[in-house]
Write an enzyme that holds these catalytic residues in place. Structure first.
Site, PDB file in Angstrom:
ATOM      1  N   ASP A  52     -11.389  -6.333  10.142  1.00 21.54           N
ATOM      2  CA  ASP A  52     -11.784  -4.648   9.930  1.00 21.54           C
ATOM      3  C   ASP A  52     -10.184  -4.119  10.594  1.00 21.54           C
ATOM      4  O   ASP A  52      -9.921  -4.353  11.460  1.00 21.54           O
ATOM      5  CB  ASP A  52     -12.732  -4.234  11.048  1.00 21.54           C
ATOM      6  N   VAL A  53      -9.862  -3.560   9.207  1.00 20.68           N
ATOM      7  CA  VAL A  53      -8.267  -3.087   9.350  1.00 20.68           C
ATOM      8  C   VAL A  53      -8.195  -1.903  10.508  1.00 20.68           C
ATOM      9  O   VAL A  53      -7.156  -1.789  11.007  1.00 20.68           O
ATOM     10  CB  VAL A  53      -7.944  -2.490   8.138  1.00 20.68           C
ATOM     11  N   TYR A 141      -7.782  12.605   2.946  1.00 22.00           N
ATOM     12  CA  TYR A 141      -7.347  11.640   2.199  1.00 22.00           C
ATOM     13  C   TYR A 141      -5.756  11.838   1.712  1.00 22.00           C
ATOM     14  O   TYR A 141      -4.780  10.919   2.173  1.00 22.00           O
ATOM     15  CB  TYR A 141      -7.986  11.517   0.763  1.00 22.00           C
ATOM     16  N   LYS A 145      -2.609   9.572   3.200  1.00 21.24           N
ATOM     17  CA  LYS A 145      -1.596   8.913   2.264  1.00 21.24           C
ATOM     18  C   LYS A 145      -0.190   9.527   2.505  1.00 21.24           C
ATOM     19  O   LYS A 145       0.834   8.629   2.217  1.00 21.24           O
ATOM     20  CB  LYS A 145      -2.041   9.065   0.796  1.00 21.24           C
TER      21      LYS A 145
END
Length: 247
Positions: A52-53, A141, A145
Site C-alpha cells: 500500500d503506497v 487531484y 499532481k
C-alpha cells in the site's frame, strides 16, 4: 554484455503502469512491480511485491525485497487515484486519500528506491496536465499532481550530483480504468475529444512510450522536465468535470 536495466514500476498491475511494464520489457529491461493487486499472470515481470503506497514501512519492505541481489536502475511511479467533487463537498478523508496515494506515495516510493539506485539511474513520476491548470471538481487531484511535479524537480536537483535523473510525464485523457466510466458515455467522451487538437484519446501505450524514452540512455541529459503527452489538450481549456458529470 552489461546487465539490462532493472526497473521498478509502482502501480504496475493496471492502466498506465501495466502498459509501462510491457513497454519496458519490450525495450529489454528487467521489470519488477509493486502494487496492491497482483500483476496479470502473463505480465513480463521478473518479481512482484504487494504494498500500500500510503504505508512507508510497507513500501520500504517491498522495495528492499525487489532490490535484493540487484540494484534498481529505474523507478516509474504510476499509482494514482481520482475523485470528482465540488470543493465544498471534498471531505478531509477523501482529501487525504487522494494526496496520500498520488503524492505521499510517490515520496515513499522515491525515498525507498534511491537507496538502491546507482549512478545513471532515473525516476519517472506520472503526473497530469491537470497539475498546471485548474479543473472544476478536481481540486484535490490537481493539488496532488502539482505536488508530484514539485517533488520531481526537487529530486532532479538534489540527485544530480549522484548522476540520478528525475522527470515527470503529464498525460492528458487516457483510456484507463480510472476514466472508463467517463468515456463510456459518448457525450462525456466528446467533451474531451473537442478539446484535444489531435482529436483522439490516448492509449496507455502512448504514455508508456514516453516513460520508456525518459528512462533510456537517449534521455541521459534530461532531468527536471515535465513532458506533456496530451495530444495538445493543454493548449485548450479542460472541460469542467462537474458539468460533465451533471450532463
Amino acid at each position: 554484455m552489461s546487465d539490462p536495466q532493472r526497473v521498478l514500476v509502482v502501480g504496475g498491475s493496471s492502466g498506465i503502469g501495466a502498459a509501462c511494464v510491457q513497454a519496458l520489457a519490450q525495450a529489454g529491461a528487467e521489470v519488477v512491480s509493486a502494487d496492491l493487486r497482483p500483476p496479470a499472470a502473463d505480465a513480463p515481470i521478473a518479481a512482484s511485491a504487494t504494498a500500500d503506497v500510503r504505508d512507508a514501512d510497507a513500501v520500504d519492505a517491498a522495495v528492499d525485497e525487489l532490490a535484493a541481489g540487484r540494484p534498481i536502475t529505474g523507478l516509474v511511479y504510476a499509482a494514482g487515484i481520482g475523485h470528482v467533487a465540488p470543493f465544498h463537498r471534498i471531505t478531509p478523508q477523501r482529501w487525504r486519500l487522494v494526496l496520500d496515494v498520488n503524492l505521499t506515495g510517490a515520496f515513499h516510493a522515491a525515498r525507498a528506491t534511491i537507496r538502491h539506485m546507482p549512478r545513471g539511474g532515473a525516476l519517472v513520476l506520472i503526473s497530469s496536465i491537470d497539475s498546471a491548470a485548474p479543473v472544476s471538481g478536481l481540486a484535490h487531484y490537481c493539488a496532488s499532481k502539482a505536488g508530484v511535479e514539485a517533488l520531481s524537480r526537487s529530486l532532479a536537483l538534489e540527485l544530480a550530483p549522484r548522476g540520478i535523473r528525475s522527470n515527470v510525464v503529464a498525460p492528458g485523457p487516457v483510456r484507463t480504468p480510472l476514466m472508463n466510466e467517463v468515456f463510456a458515455d459518448p457525450v462525456k467522451e466528446d467533451a474531451f475529444l473537442r478539446r484535444v487538437p489531435l482529436g483522439t484519446i490516448a492509449d496507455p501505450e502512448q504514455i508508456a512510450a514516453a516513460v520508456t524514452f525518459l528512462l533510456s540512455p537517449a534521455a541521459g541529459h534530461i532531468t527536471g522536465v515535465r513532458l506533456a503527452v496530451d495530444g495538445g489538450m493543454s493548449l485548450r481549456e479542460h472541460p469542467s468535470m462537474l458539468t460533465i458529470n451533471e450532463g
